[in-house]
Write an enzyme that holds these catalytic residues in place. Structure first.
Site, PDB file in Angstrom:
ATOM      1  N   GLN B  70       0.866  -1.185   0.000  1.00  0.00           N
ATOM      2  CA  GLN B  70       0.000   0.000   0.000  1.00  0.00           C
ATOM      3  C   GLN B  70       0.895   1.225   0.000  1.00  0.00           C
ATOM      4  O   GLN B  70       1.905   1.247   0.704  1.00  0.00           O
ATOM      5  CB  GLN B  70      -0.885  -0.010   1.243  1.00  0.00           C
ATOM      6  CG  GLN B  70      -1.831   1.166   1.381  1.00  0.00           C
ATOM      7  CD  GLN B  70      -2.973   0.838   2.310  1.00  0.00           C
ATOM      8  OE1 GLN B  70      -3.961   0.218   1.914  1.00  0.00           O
ATOM      9  NE2 GLN B  70      -2.839   1.200   3.569  1.00  0.00           N
ATOM     10  N   ARG B  74       4.416   8.669  -1.343  1.00  0.00           N
ATOM     11  CA  ARG B  74       5.846   8.316  -1.413  1.00  0.00           C
ATOM     12  C   ARG B  74       6.145   7.618  -2.729  1.00  0.00           C
ATOM     13  O   ARG B  74       6.773   6.563  -2.760  1.00  0.00           O
ATOM     14  CB  ARG B  74       6.200   7.343  -0.283  1.00  0.00           C
ATOM     15  CG  ARG B  74       6.276   7.939   1.083  1.00  0.00           C
ATOM     16  CD  ARG B  74       6.572   6.792   2.035  1.00  0.00           C
ATOM     17  NE  ARG B  74       6.682   7.228   3.411  1.00  0.00           N
ATOM     18  CZ  ARG B  74       6.266   6.517   4.440  1.00  0.00           C
ATOM     19  NH1 ARG B  74       5.691   5.351   4.227  1.00  0.00           N
ATOM     20  NH2 ARG B  74       6.422   6.957   5.672  1.00  0.00           N
ATOM     21  N   ASN B 128      -8.751   7.076   1.087  1.00  0.00           N
ATOM     22  CA  ASN B 128      -7.446   6.756   1.668  1.00  0.00           C
ATOM     23  C   ASN B 128      -7.662   6.099   3.031  1.00  0.00           C
ATOM     24  O   ASN B 128      -7.808   6.785   4.041  1.00  0.00           O
ATOM     25  CB  ASN B 128      -6.609   8.028   1.803  1.00  0.00           C
ATOM     26  CG  ASN B 128      -5.306   7.771   2.541  1.00  0.00           C
ATOM     27  OD1 ASN B 128      -4.893   6.618   2.708  1.00  0.00           O
ATOM     28  ND2 ASN B 128      -4.678   8.833   3.009  1.00  0.00           N
ATOM     29  N   ARG B 133      -5.537  -2.158   2.106  1.00  0.00           N
ATOM     30  CA  ARG B 133      -4.619  -3.233   1.709  1.00  0.00           C
ATOM     31  C   ARG B 133      -5.116  -4.611   2.109  1.00  0.00           C
ATOM     32  O   ARG B 133      -4.566  -5.626   1.672  1.00  0.00           O
ATOM     33  CB  ARG B 133      -3.238  -2.992   2.316  1.00  0.00           C
ATOM     34  CG  ARG B 133      -3.189  -2.998   3.838  1.00  0.00           C
ATOM     35  CD  ARG B 133      -1.762  -2.763   4.329  1.00  0.00           C
ATOM     36  NE  ARG B 133      -1.678  -2.678   5.788  1.00  0.00           N
ATOM     37  CZ  ARG B 133      -0.527  -2.551   6.447  1.00  0.00           C
ATOM     38  NH1 ARG B 133       0.616  -2.492   5.782  1.00  0.00           N
ATOM     39  NH2 ARG B 133      -0.517  -2.471   7.767  1.00  0.00           N
ATOM     40  N   ASP B 149       5.199  -2.589   3.976  1.00  0.00           N
ATOM     41  CA  ASP B 149       4.969  -1.148   4.009  1.00  0.00           C
ATOM     42  C   ASP B 149       5.777  -0.505   2.888  1.00  0.00           C
ATOM     43  O   ASP B 149       6.773  -1.068   2.438  1.00  0.00           O
ATOM     44  CB  ASP B 149       5.393  -0.574   5.371  1.00  0.00           C
ATOM     45  CG  ASP B 149       4.432  -0.974   6.484  1.00  0.00           C
ATOM     46  OD1 ASP B 149       3.282  -1.339   6.169  1.00  0.00           O
ATOM     47  OD2 ASP B 149       4.854  -0.952   7.661  1.00  0.00           O
ATOM     48  N   ASP B 243      -4.843  -1.941  11.871  1.00  0.00           N
ATOM     49  CA  ASP B 243      -5.312  -3.030  10.998  1.00  0.00           C
ATOM     50  C   ASP B 243      -4.430  -4.268  11.200  1.00  0.00           C
ATOM     51  O   ASP B 243      -4.904  -5.406  11.136  1.00  0.00           O
ATOM     52  CB  ASP B 243      -5.302  -2.588   9.533  1.00  0.00           C
ATOM     53  CG  ASP B 243      -3.887  -2.305   9.021  1.00  0.00           C
ATOM     54  OD1 ASP B 243      -3.089  -1.702   9.769  1.00  0.00           O
ATOM     55  OD2 ASP B 243      -3.578  -2.715   7.887  1.00  0.00           O
ATOM     56  N   ASP B 244      -3.148  -4.028  11.505  1.00  0.00           N
ATOM     57  CA  ASP B 244      -2.236  -5.169  11.703  1.00  0.00           C
ATOM     58  C   ASP B 244      -2.515  -5.878  13.021  1.00  0.00           C
ATOM     59  O   ASP B 244      -2.422  -7.105  13.109  1.00  0.00           O
ATOM     60  CB  ASP B 244      -0.780  -4.707  11.615  1.00  0.00           C
ATOM     61  CG  ASP B 244      -0.487  -3.474  12.466  1.00  0.00           C
ATOM     62  OD1 ASP B 244      -1.418  -2.967  13.150  1.00  0.00           O
ATOM     63  OD2 ASP B 244       0.665  -3.016  12.449  1.00  0.00           O
ATOM     64  N   ARG B 292      -2.499   2.276  19.804  1.00  0.00           N
ATOM     65  CA  ARG B 292      -2.346   0.837  19.630  1.00  0.00           C
ATOM     66  C   ARG B 292      -2.715   0.087  20.912  1.00  0.00           C
ATOM     67  O   ARG B 292      -3.345  -0.967  20.852  1.00  0.00           O
ATOM     68  CB  ARG B 292      -0.952   0.518  19.103  1.00  0.00           C
ATOM     69  CG  ARG B 292      -0.816   1.082  17.683  1.00  0.00           C
ATOM     70  CD  ARG B 292       0.483   0.878  17.032  1.00  0.00           C
ATOM     71  NE  ARG B 292       0.805  -0.492  16.633  1.00  0.00           N
ATOM     72  CZ  ARG B 292       0.371  -1.099  15.530  1.00  0.00           C
ATOM     73  NH1 ARG B 292      -0.471  -0.485  14.726  1.00  0.00           N
ATOM     74  NH2 ARG B 292       0.762  -2.304  15.246  1.00  0.00           N
TER      75      ARG B 292
END
Lengths: 330, 330
Positions: B70, B74, B128, B133, B149, B243-244, B292
């Site tokens: 994703q 950049r 966004n 992902r 990443d 999400d992780d 987190r």
């Protein structure tokens, strides 16, 4: 609906309906029983340790292991090691396989210097045989066996961690000394260590055996070893060697996986030079390595194939001895 | 015997017996069907990858993985990374999740500088969102997903080895960045890394999550993510984070094992400083870590319990980069 054609008074019909229903229910129960009986057997294939759990197993024995150490001509080292291993967490019992035929066991001295936290059982043997240590000893109450050579010292940290790894890989030999076989173009196998490079294997290395002279494995495999063919016993007795290679064949054949999981030891030492007997191990014999290649090829004939599989996995304890062990350039 | 009481001419009795038998047989078949249907579902639990293998899967796709990356703000780094990952063995396809809303994808430039060994698909997004992902992309043909990443570079050696490890642990997240949760006396969980020490955990450390920003996992888990509760999506969208963590909860719940297997990277780098956009990642936000911990506690409520389990296993490649990596004092 099935009975509308049966012309009878309601009462009888009712009874019959009742009986019919009960018949179906009984049949259902029988079939259900028969079929659900399949489920555990499938589970067994995945977890041999469940199948093999000894009846007599105490609760403490479930999270513990038994140390089996075979000794010959190194009683001074043996006592040093027994003292060391007394302090290992999760150690349930020590079984010393006494291959000093006709020699008195040091039990009196051992007890006179007690008390000791962990019981030690001396098993006096009648013949000095390499495979004496692979008996299914009645004193064995744990699923986990730690087998150690009588000249090798492994740190408490390494053993505690390796035991936790074995609990996650109970079907495999979890130990500190990896070895491998290489198949040569001639079809003959060679046995060796890092000095043998797998042909066409680029970066890194592989192993296909983990030696049982410093390893955890499932006590069920000692049971299985009793059912090996006479040819296997003959090979081991003829060479006074290769019992550990035979165990790797047995486990690889049983699991269809690599027989071993290599745990990188932080501190493992060979104390051979410390013995006063001056006795030096079998593996110093000129023929030792040649014998081991010979054994691999013999076992391939006996097994009618090569069951050993390669692994490239090396396991260490996360965050031990220090965080540097997993620091990276990030 | 069940019918002797039913006084009727033999013919009718015969028919009834016939019908009764057929009823029992039908019932048996139904029950047998129902019960044997259990067996595969048990197998599924052990091997989700079998169940989930896409129909369309080509032979090559079986021993290959798809890179999902994703990207946001950049593009210069993205192109640098795409160039790097083109050379990774076993890479089947690259899926770029384009979170630069309304911005043109660099497909033309990419193709103009071709040919490229591995196809790259740009998936233009309309919003966004962090969890973009985690879609079950139709272009995905492999069982294995490598998620990276867009600011992280991992060496080809590390990726090739980690893929071979994933093939041995296909149910788990196999990656390079471990994290853990700690339960505090108040019952509230904290999220962190090595700086958090598990209370009462002596030597070494543990982890309970492996971040998916640099990890392999089974494509079936992207499918499962589509069936998460609205509360999970809301949490991720509200924080643009976690999400992780949610994926680790999903995997731990599915397997009953630790969600991740940590592979010690030899060479992993963060290239963030190399971007001209000057954009720096979400994890620099003051609230990042607090969010987190917040997410862990929220997910525990949503899951009505803590599915995450600890592991202390760190895997490295045997004999790589050199034999010193398994030398010992022996």
């Amino acid at each position: 609906r099935y009975f509308h054609f049966c012309k009878l008074p309601g009462r009888v019909k009712g009874i019959r309906l009742l009986r019919f229903t009960s018949v179906v229910i009984i049949v259902l129960l029988l079939v259900a029983g028969a079929l659900t009986a399949l489920l555990p057997s499938i589970k067994d294939d995945k977890m041999p340790n469940l199948r093999r759990e000894p009846k007599t197993q105490s609760q403490s024995a479930l999270d513990a292991f038994t140390l089996i150490m075979q000794t010959y001509n190194r009683t001074d080292l043996l006592l040093k090691l027994l003292n060391h291993y007394q302090a290992i967490p999760h150690l349930h019992k020590v079984i010393v396989v006494w291959n000093n035929i006709g020699e008195k066991i040091p039990e009196e001295m051992w007890n006179s210097l007690g008390p000791h936290p962990v019981p030690v059982v001396f098993k006096v043997q009648t013949v000095n045989r390499m495979r004496n240590r692979l008996q299914n000893f009645p004193e064995l109450e744990t699923k986990a066996v730690l087998m150690m050579d009588d000249d090798t010292l492994v740190s408490a940290h390494d053993l505690t961690f390796a035991f936790s790894v074995w609990q996650q890989f109970p079907e495999q030999i979890v130990g500190f000394v990896p070895r491998k076989h290489i198949s040569t173009p001639s079809g003959v196998y060679s046995y060796g260590s890092f000095e043998l490079q797998s042909p066409g294997f680029g970066n890194g290395d592989q192993y296909s055996m983990v030696l049982i002279g410093a390893a955890f494995f499932h006590s069920g495999y000692l049971e299985d070893f009793q059912r090996q063919s006479e040819a296997v016993y003959a090979l081991i007795d003829e060479t006074q060697n290769c019992d550990d290679i035979a165990m790797n064949f047995l486990v690889a054949k049983h699991t269809g996986k690599p027989s071993g999981v290599f745990v990188k030891p932080v501190d493992i030492r060979n104390l051979e030079k410390d013995t006063n007997s001056g006795y030096s191990g079998m593996w110093h014999r000129a023929e030792h390595l040649l014998q081991r290649s010979y054994c691999v090829n013999k076992l391939v004939n006996i097994y009618d194939g090569m069951p050993l599989k390669y692994s490239n996995i090396m396991i260490s304890q996360f965050g031990f001895p220090n965080y540097a062990n997993h620091k990276n350039k990030m």
